[in-house]
Design a protein around this motif. Structure first.
Motif, mmCIF file in Angstrom:
data_model
loop_
_atom_site.group_PDB
_atom_site.id
_atom_site.type_symbol
_atom_site.label_atom_id
_atom_site.label_comp_id
_atom_site.label_asym_id
_atom_site.label_seq_id
_atom_site.Cartn_x
_atom_site.Cartn_y
_atom_site.Cartn_z
ATOM 1 N N TYR C 78 0.849 -1.210 0.000
ATOM 2 C CA TYR C 78 0.000 0.000 0.000
ATOM 3 C C TYR C 78 0.878 1.251 0.000
ATOM 4 O O TYR C 78 1.690 1.429 0.905
ATOM 5 N N PRO C 80 -0.019 5.141 -0.829
ATOM 6 C CA PRO C 80 -0.875 6.239 -1.313
ATOM 7 C C PRO C 80 -0.070 7.517 -1.484
ATOM 8 O O PRO C 80 -0.206 8.456 -0.703
ATOM 9 N N GLY C 82 0.123 9.340 -4.418
ATOM 10 C CA GLY C 82 -0.318 10.213 -5.507
ATOM 11 C C GLY C 82 0.215 9.806 -6.867
ATOM 12 O O GLY C 82 -0.125 10.420 -7.872
ATOM 13 N N LYS C 83 1.069 8.782 -6.920
ATOM 14 C CA LYS C 83 1.547 8.271 -8.210
ATOM 15 C C LYS C 83 0.535 7.275 -8.758
ATOM 16 O O LYS C 83 -0.338 6.798 -8.032
ATOM 17 N N ALA C 89 -4.990 0.183 -8.058
ATOM 18 C CA ALA C 89 -6.243 0.735 -8.579
ATOM 19 C C ALA C 89 -7.226 -0.385 -8.894
ATOM 20 O O ALA C 89 -8.425 -0.291 -8.607
ATOM 21 N N GLU C 92 -8.566 -1.708 -5.627
ATOM 22 C CA GLU C 92 -9.505 -0.757 -5.034
ATOM 23 C C GLU C 92 -10.863 -0.833 -5.723
ATOM 24 O O GLU C 92 -11.910 -0.865 -5.067
ATOM 25 N N LEU D 128 -12.751 10.358 -5.776
ATOM 26 C CA LEU D 128 -11.607 9.964 -6.602
ATOM 27 C C LEU D 128 -10.455 10.957 -6.519
ATOM 28 O O LEU D 128 -9.413 10.772 -7.134
ATOM 29 N N HIS D 132 -5.379 9.133 -1.668
ATOM 30 C CA HIS D 132 -5.877 7.842 -1.215
ATOM 31 C C HIS D 132 -6.713 7.113 -2.241
ATOM 32 O O HIS D 132 -7.082 5.973 -2.043
ATOM 33 N N SER D 133 -7.021 7.756 -3.351
ATOM 34 C CA SER D 133 -7.765 7.044 -4.397
ATOM 35 C C SER D 133 -6.815 6.528 -5.470
ATOM 36 O O SER D 133 -6.372 7.282 -6.341
ATOM 37 N N PHE D 134 -6.534 5.243 -5.414
ATOM 38 C CA PHE D 134 -5.677 4.660 -6.456
ATOM 39 C C PHE D 134 -6.369 4.715 -7.814
ATOM 40 O O PHE D 134 -5.732 4.924 -8.844
ATOM 41 N N VAL D 135 -7.699 4.524 -7.820
ATOM 42 C CA VAL D 135 -8.422 4.587 -9.096
ATOM 43 C C VAL D 135 -8.315 5.992 -9.689
ATOM 44 O O VAL D 135 -8.028 6.158 -10.874
ATOM 45 N N GLY D 136 -8.494 6.990 -8.838
ATOM 46 C CA GLY D 136 -8.402 8.371 -9.321
ATOM 47 C C GLY D 136 -7.033 8.683 -9.904
ATOM 48 O O GLY D 136 -6.916 9.234 -11.000
ATOM 49 N N ARG D 137 -5.981 8.295 -9.176
ATOM 50 C CA ARG D 137 -4.628 8.606 -9.654
ATOM 51 C C ARG D 137 -4.296 7.823 -10.931
ATOM 52 O O ARG D 137 -3.552 8.282 -11.772
#
Lengths: 216, 216, 216, 216
Positions: C78, C80, C82-83, C89, C92, D128, D132-137
């Protein structure tokens, strides 16, 4: 001496069409195939008949099927006598060098070679007798199966039965190759018998359990 | 006894795809081909190699080409000795029964059979010697051509030269079949020698005038 | 700029076969899946390897399995930061949006990625060192497990052990995702570790009680 | 620590079905694949979506396609920064080690990942945003394409356009990998962009000449 001629122009034109379409779109793959060699998954033994196109039927354009084609998709028995045996050489190369996983014998309806064998066995084809008939001597491979079909139904029925017998004959003769039988025994090679109806497009396989051909 | 297995399901799936597309769109033609028999214009003798697809290359799906495929597209000399000769039988059927107008021998680059012959002639392939090697005995047909290539360039150059020699050898042996030579003499049959580069997709034909292969 | 090409025709042909067979027979289901959205019961993380077909192995053609495939079925810890993290993803989305009930990590024999990691850890793969090797940096995820396998048996044994360790590593890293660990704790999500032998077709699962893989 | 569970019994049962049917009939091929390694012709980058089954769609069960699946079939730009990049690692392995001939990006309709991106770009998906949002990033990779679609038609139209843009984005980013661009330039690798409609089963490819997707 031979007097080879240039390729007929209708084939030149089609080749040029292939070059700019099918070849062009698969160029990278052809280059890889040339560099890395072929790794076909299966060998197919089919007939020379112009109406049978195993590559199209199995969606297998380049590199997937190692194909030997002869009259009536026949395999002669194992005969290591120092003479040239084209079919046995093709099988040896596929099984021993390429190590294909499947060996498929594909028969078909309306087979001229099998028809000739039927005529010959009935005594109706003197032109196929004697040493000068290569077709006759080649179809001798199938002769042992004539007894199985000679008393069933009409001529069409007998022809279909003998076409399927030619697949069976080949499967039986394949097992006379010791190194091939070994691979079948250890399950690194599987044999398959098929028969396709040219007119209807239907495909049948030999079902060992039921001891008959039935639709795939 | 053999233990034939059902067709692998990936081929069943592809066959079913073919049935509802390619077969379906050509159904009338397939039915006519079954009823009227085949009338191919040409016979092609090519290699079993999975990378060579003469039907695609000549845009000839159904009924146009009678195709014999063996290792290294070889024709043995005329030998009416009462033994089975698969290649000779295929030629006899095409020329005498189907009366094709063209007989094409198609060689190709990266040929494993010709490579084996080269190794064998150099003494580097003991596994191909002896009666138990069908590939070795089959490639003996090409042996007489080794002398022509053994002193030219590097191994790759020799391989290409011998691949083209296998086409020449077959053309020469074809002329030893008396009924075939007759048809060539009376111009009802023409012979053609081709060689295709798998990687580049280029096609060469044997030009009798210039006594060499050149691009179509 | 890219120069995308049309789909190679062999794939067009196969697609058309699929369209009129598999798609046609499942058309109502596909339409429902499009309208109602997917509701897969499980997510599977498996390798990109062309020899692994989790859909076929679990008889799950449409709508049942949400599948992420990467090299060596690895899950990174894990992070998080921002990359972009493609694996995180996918996890998630499966866990938080689709709310799958099972999360399965599927390893396999003969894994090229794990073999590369083994070579790298031994110092035998300089091409995998440095920032320019994406494979090397990806396989770094598995490096901590090398110590567990480096002293056991021969190379084949070590490879199999490290392949199974890659499943364990992924399971451990999965538990570092806080929202995933919560679901495991409240028993609304279960984790599963599997390893399949490509040659033998045998499937093993990680047995937490016995702390080892054994046959299902 | 993780608490991996045994495989759910419904999957055990299906696996056992596969073992005695599909595996059993392809055992020889699986053994060869394990011994000789994989030689896939193409890599496919597709979505994790449970409704997309590229193997079935292309009649390619074992050994033919190297498949990476992630959310929205996205390829990030080339970033050799020493971090783990799963998608880039998969591409590197396929292109540099396996030397596939074709690289296919397959998008699809009703894509949840692309829908999330659309919502996010409109400011409608606060969940997103943030690290903390892997999908968003992950979907940030597609953000640059939002401007192209934001003013066309209704939401459904925009979604389809953005799904196709995700294929384009990936094709563009692929070309940022220098060793991949080299292979495309020398024509030993071809790129292909596809989009499949889950409901209708139709398949479109990106036509570079016409600069738009159209039916295969």
């Amino acid at each position: 001496m031979h007097e080879a001629k240039p390729l007929p122009s209708y084939l030149v034109q089609r080749y040029q069409g292939w070059k700019v379409t099918s070849y062009a779109e698969n160029r990278a793959w052809y280059q890889k195939l040339a560099t890395d060699g072929q790794h076909p998954r299966a060998m197919v033994i089919s007939c020379c008949d112009s109406r049978v196109n195993v590559i199209s039927m199995f969606g297998a354009e380049q590199g997937e099927l190692f194909i030997h084609r002869n009259i009536a998709n026949l395999v002669p028995p194992y005969q290591p006598d120092g003479k040239e045996h084209g079919t046995s050489a093709a099988i040896e190369y596929a099984v021993q060098v390429l190590k294909v996983a499947h060996l498929i014998v594909l028969g078909h309806s309306n087979c001229g070679g099998v028809q000739g064998c039927l005529n010959m066995c009935r005594g109706d084809a003197p032109e196929l007798e004697g040493n000068h008939s290569f077709v006759g001597r080649w179809m001798d491979i199938l002769r042992p199966k004539y007894d199985d079909v000679k008393d069933i139904g009409d001529e069409d029925t007998q022809l279909r039965a003998l076409e399927k017998s030619s697949v069976m004959m080949s499967l039986e003769n394949l097992m006379s190759f010791p190194w091939l039988a070994d691979k079948v025994a250890e399950d690194t090679l599987t044999l398959h018998g098929l028969w396709v109806d040219i007119s209807a497009g239907t495909l049948e396989f030999y079902d060992t359990q039921e001891a008959r051909f039935r639709a795939v």
